[in-house]
Design a protein around this motif. Structure first.
Motif, PDB file in Angstrom:
ATOM      1  N   ALA A 345       0.917  -1.176   0.078  1.00 28.19           N
ATOM      2  CA  ALA A 345       0.083  -0.136   0.035  1.00 28.19           C
ATOM      3  C   ALA A 345       0.734   1.257   0.057  1.00 28.19           C
ATOM      4  O   ALA A 345       0.574   2.324  -0.733  1.00 28.19           O
ATOM      5  N   THR A 346       1.838   1.196   0.663  1.00 28.82           N
ATOM      6  CA  THR A 346       2.854   2.303   0.810  1.00 28.82           C
ATOM      7  C   THR A 346       3.523   2.644  -0.411  1.00 28.82           C
ATOM      8  O   THR A 346       3.548   3.925  -1.138  1.00 28.82           O
ATOM      9  N   LEU A 347       3.967   1.542  -1.217  1.00 27.46           N
ATOM     10  CA  LEU A 347       4.691   1.664  -2.500  1.00 27.46           C
ATOM     11  C   LEU A 347       3.635   2.335  -3.462  1.00 27.46           C
ATOM     12  O   LEU A 347       3.985   3.082  -4.207  1.00 27.46           O
ATOM     13  N   PHE A 348       2.212   1.604  -3.270  1.00 28.34           N
ATOM     14  CA  PHE A 348       1.390   1.954  -4.391  1.00 28.34           C
ATOM     15  C   PHE A 348       0.980   3.493  -4.228  1.00 28.34           C
ATOM     16  O   PHE A 348       0.834   4.154  -5.091  1.00 28.34           O
ATOM     17  N   PHE A 349       0.833   4.118  -3.172  1.00 27.93           N
ATOM     18  CA  PHE A 349       0.591   5.311  -2.917  1.00 27.93           C
ATOM     19  C   PHE A 349       1.534   6.315  -3.199  1.00 27.93           C
ATOM     20  O   PHE A 349       1.258   7.286  -3.841  1.00 27.93           O
ATOM     21  N   PHE A 350       2.975   5.934  -2.988  1.00 26.82           N
ATOM     22  CA  PHE A 350       4.089   6.879  -3.455  1.00 26.82           C
ATOM     23  C   PHE A 350       4.396   6.738  -5.003  1.00 26.82           C
ATOM     24  O   PHE A 350       5.167   7.673  -5.437  1.00 26.82           O
ATOM     25  N   SER A 351       3.836   5.754  -5.715  1.00 24.01           N
ATOM     26  CA  SER A 351       4.154   5.485  -6.875  1.00 24.01           C
ATOM     27  C   SER A 351       2.991   5.807  -7.725  1.00 24.01           C
ATOM     28  O   SER A 351       3.295   6.411  -9.025  1.00 24.01           O
ATOM     29  N   VAL A 352       1.826   5.678  -7.381  1.00 25.60           N
ATOM     30  CA  VAL A 352       0.815   6.033  -8.292  1.00 25.60           C
ATOM     31  C   VAL A 352      -0.149   7.178  -8.238  1.00 25.60           C
ATOM     32  O   VAL A 352      -0.268   8.032  -9.248  1.00 25.60           O
ATOM     33  N   PHE A 353      -0.166   7.513  -6.851  1.00 27.05           N
ATOM     34  CA  PHE A 353      -1.177   8.686  -6.434  1.00 27.05           C
ATOM     35  C   PHE A 353      -0.692  10.007  -7.071  1.00 27.05           C
ATOM     36  O   PHE A 353      -1.330  10.562  -7.602  1.00 27.05           O
ATOM     37  N   PRO A 354       0.847  10.089  -6.788  1.00 24.26           N
ATOM     38  CA  PRO A 354       1.315  11.563  -7.167  1.00 24.26           C
ATOM     39  C   PRO A 354       1.210  11.748  -8.622  1.00 24.26           C
ATOM     40  O   PRO A 354       0.571  12.953  -8.859  1.00 24.26           O
ATOM     41  N   TYR A 355       1.405  10.606  -9.367  1.00 25.15           N
ATOM     42  CA  TYR A 355       1.272  10.873 -10.721  1.00 25.15           C
ATOM     43  C   TYR A 355      -0.211  11.224 -11.484  1.00 25.15           C
ATOM     44  O   TYR A 355      -0.157  12.003 -12.265  1.00 25.15           O
TER      45      TYR A 355
END
Length: 376
Positions: A345-355
């Motif tokens: 979830a952490t990796l998903f949030f910081f890699s997908v959400f900002p873009y």
């Protein structure tokens, strides 16, 4: 039905829009996936190593008692077993013999340990698989040590330690007590340390406190302290890799932000045409949002899948020298696949959400502008 049909048409248009700029989107997808792959590989490998070491150390003694002399670990006399006395909660105690031997032939340290339960003859040893690979020897061959007095002793390799224990037995040599004392110069009545088993984990700190009072020149080491140390070591190594990857991550952030915020003339014209033929601002935002979401989700899934295969099927060959830490005797083992939901979830949030968020602001600025002005 009308709403579903509208969403299907919107999805068809989004996929067609992505395919029209397939070269640009494919390049972004590859770079995006590579970044996710590197970050996920480090996180998966570190978490799996921590879990593996935790499982291994669960079988270790609850308390290790070391004697300290001039601030350093020293041999402990056998009579300390009697000085400890009867401590409530301590179910077993025994002295251990272990040490290190530097082998100039391979320029590596071996860990020598006495294993009474193996019932080894004085001329026999059991060695780790990494030593066998490095020295090119196997059961029936001989391993020669130069003792503390310069005398050479040869030991026949009785067997190899199981390969599934190689994470902690890569450099291990098991031998009899007499062979250890003769080769290492440890006289009778002395041990390397004393280990104690405790029935109730809640009493560990109290027992450690009593040991310190009874034997002021000793230092009790709790199993939980060892676990915390290994956790800190692997976290520190993971941090080193993240720092090394920081340049690539920043380059990707700049690249993604430029792509998301700097709309091309073609994209601006496309939005203007859509507005002119009746698309609402919400429709345009929804379309571009799903474009970014589809691209980032594909990159995340592709990068994470490749990272999973890299760590659990290719032994994380890109990062193992940094995270494993052996200088010469690298253990060869296959980690048990384990995935932490919070980590994903952490990796998903910081890699997908900002873009995805970065695509919204410039699209909104263009979509609220007069279509005629946008197309001009």
């Amino acid at each position: 039905m009308g709403w579903l049909r509208r969403q299907r048409y919107l999805l068809d248009f989004i996929l067609a829009s992505l395919l029209r700029r397939k070269g640009k989107n494919l390049g972004l997808l590859l770079v995006y996936s590579l970044i996710v792959f590197m970050l996920a590989s480090v996180m998966l490998f570190t978490h799996a190593l921590k879990r593996e070491m935790g499982l291994v150390l669960q079988a270790s003694p609850e308390i290790i008692l070391q004697r300290i002399e001039a601030g350093r670990h020293a041999l402990i006399p056998e009579d300390y077993l009697q000085k400890i006395g009867r401590l409530r909660g301590v179910t077993a105690r025994k002295g251990r013999l272990w040490g290190y031997f530097y082998d100039p032939a391979v320029r590596a340290n071996y860990t020598l340990m006495v294993a009474p339960e193996r019932r080894l003859a004085d001329s026999e040893v059991i060695i780790g698989s990494a030593i066998a690979r490095t020295r090119g020897i196997g059961p029936g061959d001989y391993l020669t040590f130069r003792a503390h007095d310069g005398e050479a002793y040869s030991f026949r390799v009785r067997e190899l330690l199981a390969s599934d224990t190689e994470l902690f037995s890569a450099d291990l040599v098991l031998m009899s007590e007499r062979a250890f004392r003769i080769s290492q110069g440890v006289t009778e009545g002395w041990y390397t340390d004393i280990v104690l088993s405790v029935s109730n984990p809640l009493e560990l700190e109290k027992i450690a406190e009593k040991l310190t009072l009874r034997l002021p020149d000793t230092r009790p080491i709790l199993r939980e302290e060892i676990l915390r140390t290994y956790d800190a070591i692997f976290s520190w190594r993971q941090g080193i890799l993240f720092v090394l990857l920081l340049g690539a991550i920043l380059a990707f952030v700049i690249f993604a932000w430029d792509k998301a915020s700097g709309l091309s003339a073609e994209e601006r014209r496309e939005i203007g045409i859509l507005k002119a033929v009746g698309w609402e601002t919400g429709d345009v935002l929804r379309m571009k949002f799903w474009e970014g979401a589809i691209l980032s989700l594909m990159a995340f899934l592709l990068g994470y899948l490749l990272a999973y295969l890299h760590v659990f099927h290719a032994s994380a060959s890109l990062f193992e020298p940094v995270l494993k830490g052996w200088a010469v005797l690298y253990p060869a083992f296959r980690l048990t696949p384990v995935i932490d939901g919070l980590q994903v979830a952490t990796l998903f949030f910081f890699s997908v959400f900002p873009y995805v968020v970065a695509t919204i602001i410039p699209i909104w600025q263009v979509s609220v502008t007069d279509p005629d002005a946008v197309m001009r």
